[in-house]
Design a protein around this motif. Structure first.
Motif, PDB file in Angstrom:
ATOM      1  N   ASP A 104      38.854  21.383  11.953  1.00  0.00           N
ATOM      2  CA  ASP A 104      37.486  21.128  12.516  1.00  0.00           C
ATOM      3  C   ASP A 104      37.434  20.061  13.491  1.00  0.00           C
ATOM      4  O   ASP A 104      38.004  18.957  12.997  1.00  0.00           O
ATOM      5  N   PHE A 105      37.257  20.162  14.690  1.00  0.00           N
ATOM      6  CA  PHE A 105      37.344  19.139  15.834  1.00  0.00           C
ATOM      7  C   PHE A 105      36.396  17.994  15.422  1.00  0.00           C
ATOM      8  O   PHE A 105      36.617  16.930  16.065  1.00  0.00           O
ATOM      9  N   PHE A 137      44.232  22.057  18.106  1.00  0.00           N
ATOM     10  CA  PHE A 137      42.820  22.760  17.926  1.00  0.00           C
ATOM     11  C   PHE A 137      42.745  24.056  18.580  1.00  0.00           C
ATOM     12  O   PHE A 137      41.590  24.637  18.149  1.00  0.00           O
ATOM     13  N   THR A 138      43.643  24.530  19.459  1.00  0.00           N
ATOM     14  CA  THR A 138      43.383  25.898  19.874  1.00  0.00           C
ATOM     15  C   THR A 138      43.943  26.931  19.049  1.00  0.00           C
ATOM     16  O   THR A 138      43.430  27.816  18.917  1.00  0.00           O
ATOM     17  N   TYR A 150      38.069  15.192  13.868  1.00  0.00           N
ATOM     18  CA  TYR A 150      38.697  14.494  14.841  1.00  0.00           C
ATOM     19  C   TYR A 150      38.107  13.471  15.571  1.00  0.00           C
ATOM     20  O   TYR A 150      38.272  12.232  15.647  1.00  0.00           O
ATOM     21  N   TRP A 177      43.559  11.999  10.981  1.00  0.00           N
ATOM     22  CA  TRP A 177      43.370  12.161  12.372  1.00  0.00           C
ATOM     23  C   TRP A 177      43.410  11.051  12.929  1.00  0.00           C
ATOM     24  O   TRP A 177      44.229  10.818  14.126  1.00  0.00           O
TER      25      TRP A 177
END
Length: 227
Positions: A53-54, A47-48, A57, A9
């Motif tokens: 997995d945010f 991410f939407t 990031y 990321w």
């Protein structure tokens, strides 16, 4: 795999920004190709509509928070170099920054109140023209929501960075100090970054205005805000 994702990321973010910056230059500075806007939209879509997995990031790009702080501190260099030029316009710079600070808070409040927004939303948008670190601290002290305040600040910065320069040009404003004060006061760090991209003097004026606006707002807003 989980240990690798933050690193991926990190490089993905850098690559997206580099490609967007190249596109921005190739298109002659078109608003839709702004290097802050394009990566943001791409990442929001990713991410939407995916299961990434945010948190990975956030971990991978945490270094950018530190670098942003260093970059803001480094603006002391162009500010020092341009001190004599800024000093010749000090009255105009102070007046414009003060007016911009009042308008930043006032315009947000007027719109929120006209829409009959809840009290916590009104308080959250009041900090729209200061940097995110200041907004997330000031907003709770006046009854706002830190997360909402941060989102409003980021959107405000993007709008100013993208549409601010062409709008100022449309108004016939060509002076770098005037443009820097406008971008720094209204667009905080993102607006200031756009000013730095354009000239050292514009960046210095934006840095001064951003810092002054943030300081005044952080000190006065909690005092004058009705409890």
């Amino acid at each position: 795999m989980n240990a690798v994702m933050p690193v991926l990321w990190f490089f993905t973010t850098i690559t997206l920004f580099a490609l967007a910056d190249l596109l921005y230059r190739r298109t002659g500075g078109k608003a839709w190709a702004h290097p802050t806007l394009m990566p943001t939209l791409v990442l929001i879509l990713v991410f939407t509509y995916t299961d990434f997995d945010f948190t990975h990031y956030q971990i991978g790009t945490r270094i950018f928070d530190l670098l942003l702080g260093a970059a803001v501190a480094a603006l002391a260099v162009p500010l020092f170099r341009s001190r004599k030029v800024l000093a010749t316009e000090k009255q105009a710079v102070f007046a414009a920054t003060a007016a911009g600070s009042l308008m930043g808070v006032g315009s947000a409040l007027c719109i929120a109140l006209l829409l009959r927004s809840p009290a916590d939303m009104v308080a959250s948008v009041a900090t729209k023209s200061v940097t995110t670190p200041i907004a997330v601290v000031v907003a709770p002290s006046i009854g706002g929501v830190p997360g909402l305040a941060a989102a409003v600040v980021i959107v405000t910065g993007l709008v100013i960075a993208i549409f601010g320069p062409p709008f100022l040009k449309m108004l016939g404003i060509e002076d770098d100090i005037e443009k820097g004060v406008a971008l720094g006061t209204a667009g905080h760090a993102i607006g200031m970054a756009e000013a730095v991209r354009r000239s050292e003097l514009m960046g210095a004026a934006a840095a001064f205005s951003m810092a002054s606006n943030g300081l005044v707002t952080a000190l006065l807003l909690p005092i004058i805000w009705p409890q």
